[in-house]
Design a protein around this motif. Structure first.
Motif, PDB file in Angstrom:
ATOM      1  N   ASP A  91     -11.859  20.125  52.803  1.00 31.36           N
ATOM      2  CA  ASP A  91     -10.459  20.289  52.623  1.00 31.36           C
ATOM      3  C   ASP A  91      -9.901  19.667  51.127  1.00 31.36           C
ATOM      4  N   HIS A  92     -10.742  18.777  50.598  1.00 34.29           N
ATOM      5  CA  HIS A  92     -10.385  18.309  49.356  1.00 34.29           C
ATOM      6  C   HIS A  92     -10.365  19.155  48.272  1.00 34.29           C
ATOM      7  N   GLY A  93     -11.150  20.381  48.226  1.00 30.47           N
ATOM      8  CA  GLY A  93     -11.070  21.650  47.719  1.00 30.47           C
ATOM      9  C   GLY A  93     -12.128  21.516  46.319  1.00 30.47           C
ATOM     10  N   SER A  94     -12.579  20.403  45.818  1.00 33.04           N
ATOM     11  CA  SER A  94     -13.183  20.497  44.541  1.00 33.04           C
ATOM     12  C   SER A  94     -14.688  20.088  45.240  1.00 33.04           C
ATOM     13  N   TRP A  95     -15.453  21.141  45.258  1.00 37.78           N
ATOM     14  CA  TRP A  95     -16.735  20.859  46.018  1.00 37.78           C
ATOM     15  C   TRP A  95     -17.896  20.449  45.064  1.00 37.78           C
ATOM     16  N   CYS A  96     -17.646  20.554  43.761  1.00 37.19           N
ATOM     17  CA  CYS A  96     -18.592  19.722  42.739  1.00 37.19           C
ATOM     18  C   CYS A  96     -18.289  18.575  42.508  1.00 37.19           C
ATOM     19  N   ARG A  97     -19.088  17.647  41.866  1.00 32.39           N
ATOM     20  CA  ARG A  97     -18.686  16.276  41.679  1.00 32.39           C
ATOM     21  C   ARG A  97     -17.621  16.141  40.532  1.00 32.39           C
ATOM     22  N   TYR A  98     -17.409  17.084  39.708  1.00 33.98           N
ATOM     23  CA  TYR A  98     -16.499  17.022  38.825  1.00 33.98           C
ATOM     24  C   TYR A  98     -15.200  17.540  39.611  1.00 33.98           C
ATOM     25  N   GLY A  99     -14.171  16.484  39.573  1.00 38.98           N
ATOM     26  CA  GLY A  99     -13.109  16.544  40.384  1.00 38.98           C
ATOM     27  C   GLY A  99     -13.145  16.018  41.651  1.00 38.98           C
ATOM     28  N   GLY A 100     -14.238  15.863  42.157  1.00 41.90           N
ATOM     29  CA  GLY A 100     -14.524  15.312  43.489  1.00 41.90           C
ATOM     30  C   GLY A 100     -14.256  14.094  43.873  1.00 41.90           C
ATOM     31  N   VAL A 101     -14.664  13.422  44.924  1.00 44.83           N
ATOM     32  CA  VAL A 101     -14.613  12.124  45.270  1.00 44.83           C
ATOM     33  C   VAL A 101     -15.806  11.525  45.883  1.00 44.83           C
ATOM     34  N   GLU A 102     -16.326  12.405  46.829  1.00 51.03           N
ATOM     35  CA  GLU A 102     -17.558  12.166  47.544  1.00 51.03           C
ATOM     36  C   GLU A 102     -18.761  11.350  46.959  1.00 51.03           C
ATOM     37  N   VAL A 103     -19.284  12.380  45.801  1.00 49.37           N
ATOM     38  CA  VAL A 103     -20.155  11.729  45.069  1.00 49.37           C
ATOM     39  C   VAL A 103     -20.166  10.560  44.506  1.00 49.37           C
ATOM     40  N   ASP A 104     -19.180  10.352  43.625  1.00 54.38           N
ATOM     41  CA  ASP A 104     -18.699   9.056  43.122  1.00 54.38           C
ATOM     42  C   ASP A 104     -18.759   7.906  44.087  1.00 54.38           C
ATOM     43  N   ALA A 105     -17.920   8.129  45.267  1.00 56.05           N
ATOM     44  CA  ALA A 105     -17.845   7.038  46.394  1.00 56.05           C
ATOM     45  C   ALA A 105     -19.373   6.712  46.746  1.00 56.05           C
ATOM     46  N   PHE A 106     -20.235   7.888  47.123  1.00 53.85           N
ATOM     47  CA  PHE A 106     -21.559   7.516  47.672  1.00 53.85           C
ATOM     48  C   PHE A 106     -22.296   6.623  46.899  1.00 53.85           C
ATOM     49  N   GLU A 107     -22.262   6.954  45.408  1.00 54.11           N
ATOM     50  CA  GLU A 107     -23.052   6.278  44.377  1.00 54.11           C
ATOM     51  C   GLU A 107     -22.748   4.584  44.214  1.00 54.11           C
ATOM     52  N   GLY A 108     -21.144   4.729  44.595  1.00 53.24           N
ATOM     53  CA  GLY A 108     -20.993   3.213  44.461  1.00 53.24           C
ATOM     54  C   GLY A 108     -21.479   2.577  45.739  1.00 53.24           C
ATOM     55  N   GLU A 109     -21.139   3.032  46.784  1.00 51.48           N
ATOM     56  CA  GLU A 109     -21.749   2.387  47.986  1.00 51.48           C
ATOM     57  C   GLU A 109     -23.309   2.392  48.042  1.00 51.48           C
ATOM     58  N   PHE A 110     -23.902   3.334  47.474  1.00 47.11           N
ATOM     59  CA  PHE A 110     -25.658   3.326  47.604  1.00 47.11           C
ATOM     60  C   PHE A 110     -25.953   2.215  46.745  1.00 47.11           C
ATOM     61  N   ALA A 111     -25.257   1.880  45.550  1.00 50.07           N
ATOM     62  CA  ALA A 111     -25.646   0.694  44.501  1.00 50.07           C
ATOM     63  C   ALA A 111     -25.285  -0.560  45.223  1.00 50.07           C
ATOM     64  N   LYS A 112     -24.333  -0.652  45.733  1.00 49.51           N
ATOM     65  CA  LYS A 112     -23.828  -1.964  46.507  1.00 49.51           C
ATOM     66  C   LYS A 112     -25.047  -2.296  47.666  1.00 49.51           C
ATOM     67  N   TYR A 113     -25.199  -1.286  48.433  1.00 49.52           N
ATOM     68  CA  TYR A 113     -26.236  -1.557  49.318  1.00 49.52           C
ATOM     69  C   TYR A 113     -27.579  -1.968  48.980  1.00 49.52           C
ATOM     70  N   HIS A 114     -28.019  -1.607  47.783  1.00 53.31           N
ATOM     71  CA  HIS A 114     -29.325  -1.979  47.088  1.00 53.31           C
ATOM     72  C   HIS A 114     -29.165  -3.060  45.881  1.00 53.31           C
ATOM     73  N   HIS A 115     -27.995  -3.720  46.008  1.00 54.33           N
ATOM     74  CA  HIS A 115     -27.667  -4.838  45.123  1.00 54.33           C
ATOM     75  C   HIS A 115     -27.812  -4.273  43.629  1.00 54.33           C
TER      76      HIS A 115
END
Length: 395
Positions: free
Chosen positions: A31-55
């Motif tokens: 539904d967000h409509g931007s399925w590539c990381r450019y303009g999307g939000v999911e990849v950016d959010a995952f990277e932040g969460e994955f980095a935090k999980y692994h310190h």
């Protein structure tokens, strides 16, 4: 296998595990409509969460674990003819990534207890062309990062952790992102965090910008093409699923750790079975697999592959271990510095033994209860007691 009743008739826990949370995440990305990381939000959010999980200072999501390794080697400036020390016992992708960057993988033996790269072998294989060392956290057990870093740092040799099995693992209560090296991960379908495919790198903060550019066709932040590279970008759909999967990791890891302790205790009580050992400095282990070796002293003449076939017939998921990488056609087909296979084998007796007589039980078995553990042990004891001793002990 001979037509008698199976030990296990009920299914083991399925993998991957998912529910409406993944469905909702996929619809959210759709539904967000931007399925590539450019303009999307999911990849950016995952990277932040994955980095935090692994310190870690930062994380970069990529297409798969193999590409994560290739990108890490690109970031250290690996050039054709450079040598990279790798464990002799690992999945072939560890050495293939080196080959694909034009380097020469140099196998070193593994520790017979942990099944991870043995730091004691590093000096003997190092040359003035050694450009990196890639320890693999086998089955989720972190390799001896204290000794490996202590050897590599004064020599100026980068260390790249192959953490394809080790999502959420910790060393001395520190996340893998705190160990002063890059680390690479896979999200392939069998991994403990999965979107079917995918990968990631943990990066020091100063490397994120360069890594981002190189994973996106060499684009600079202003989208100018400043270097020759490839497209390793992860899609928004995969990242949406991975965010949910990552949210389950801590609870699933705790369950697997409890059951793994039970399983290795009962396996160790079966004559001729030697489970992978522990290193108490690895304070969190996600247990991607439970592995053990058939002792030729106790089980001489018993074929490993026949044992695996018999376990499958008894309803137990089991696999033969990875072959030593230098025993594979893939390794021999690439540039290896004109070193003969038998010369490598002589310096890697533990990899030889693991490759010929090792067996793996996948991690989803550990998501079950006491009955699942009992059935694995019962089936293995039954198989080892009843199979004929033929084949000279070779797989």
């Amino acid at each position: 296998m001979n037509g008698g009743p199976r030990v296990r008739t009920a299914p083991f826990p399925v993998w991957p595990q998912f529910d409406d949370s993944e469905r909702e995440a996929l619809v959210r990305a759709l539904d967000h409509g931007s399925w590539c990381r450019y303009g999307g939000v999911e990849v950016d959010a995952f990277e932040g969460e994955f980095a935090k999980y692994h310190h870690a200072a930062g994380a970069l999501a990529v297409t798969n674990g193999s590409h994560a390794l290739e990108l890490a080697l690109e970031l250290i400036g690996l050039r054709p003819g450079d040598e990279v020390i790798v464990p002799a016992y690992t999945f072939i992708a560890t050495s293939t990534a080196v080959h694909r960057r034009g380097g020469i993988p140099v196998p070193v033996d593994v520790d017979p207890v942990t099944h991870c790269l043995d730091p004691a072998g590093l000096e003997a294989v190092a040359t003035d062309r050694t450009r990196a060392v890639i320890p693999v956290h086998m089955g989720g057990l972190v390799a001896d990062m204290d000794a490996i870093n202590a050897w590599a740092e004064p020599r100026g040799i980068p260390v790249i952790q192959d953490a394809a099995h080790a999502h959420g693992a910790m060393w001395r209560d520190r996340g893998l992102g705190e160990l002063s090296t890059m680390a690479t991960f896979s999200f392939q379908k069998s991994k403990v965090v999965t979107a079917g495919e995918g990968g990631a790198l943990l990066l020091p903060g100063e490397l994120y910008g360069e890594a981002f550019s190189r994973h996106s066709c060499g684009r600079a932040p202003d989208l100018s093409l400043r270097t020759a590279s490839s497209n390793f970008r992860l899609s928004e759909f995969s990242a949406a699923v991975l965010r949910v999967q990552l949210g389950r990791l801590a609870e699933q890891t705790a369950r697997r750790e409890r059951r793994h302790e039970e399983l290795t205790a009962v396996l160790a009580g079966i004559p001729g079975v030697i489970p992978q050992g522990r290193d108490e400095r690895c304070t969190v282990n996600p247990h991607y697999m439970t592995s053990f070796v058939l002792d030729p002293g106790e089980l001489a003449g018993l074929s490993r592959d026949t044992v695996v076939q018999a376990l499958l017939a008894e309803g137990i998921p089991a696999f033969g271990s990875y072959p030593a990488i230098y025993r594979t056609e893939a390794f021999r087909a690439a540039e290896n510095g004109a070193v003969r296979v038998e010369d490598i084998a002589r310096r890697c007796p533990n990899a030889e033994e693991l490759g010929a007589r090792g067996i793996m039980i996948p991690h989803q078995v550990l998501l079950g209860g006491h009955r699942e553990i009992d059935d694995v042990a019962k089936a293995l004891a039954k198989v080892l007691a009843q199979l004929p001793r033929t084949g000279g002990g070779q797989p």
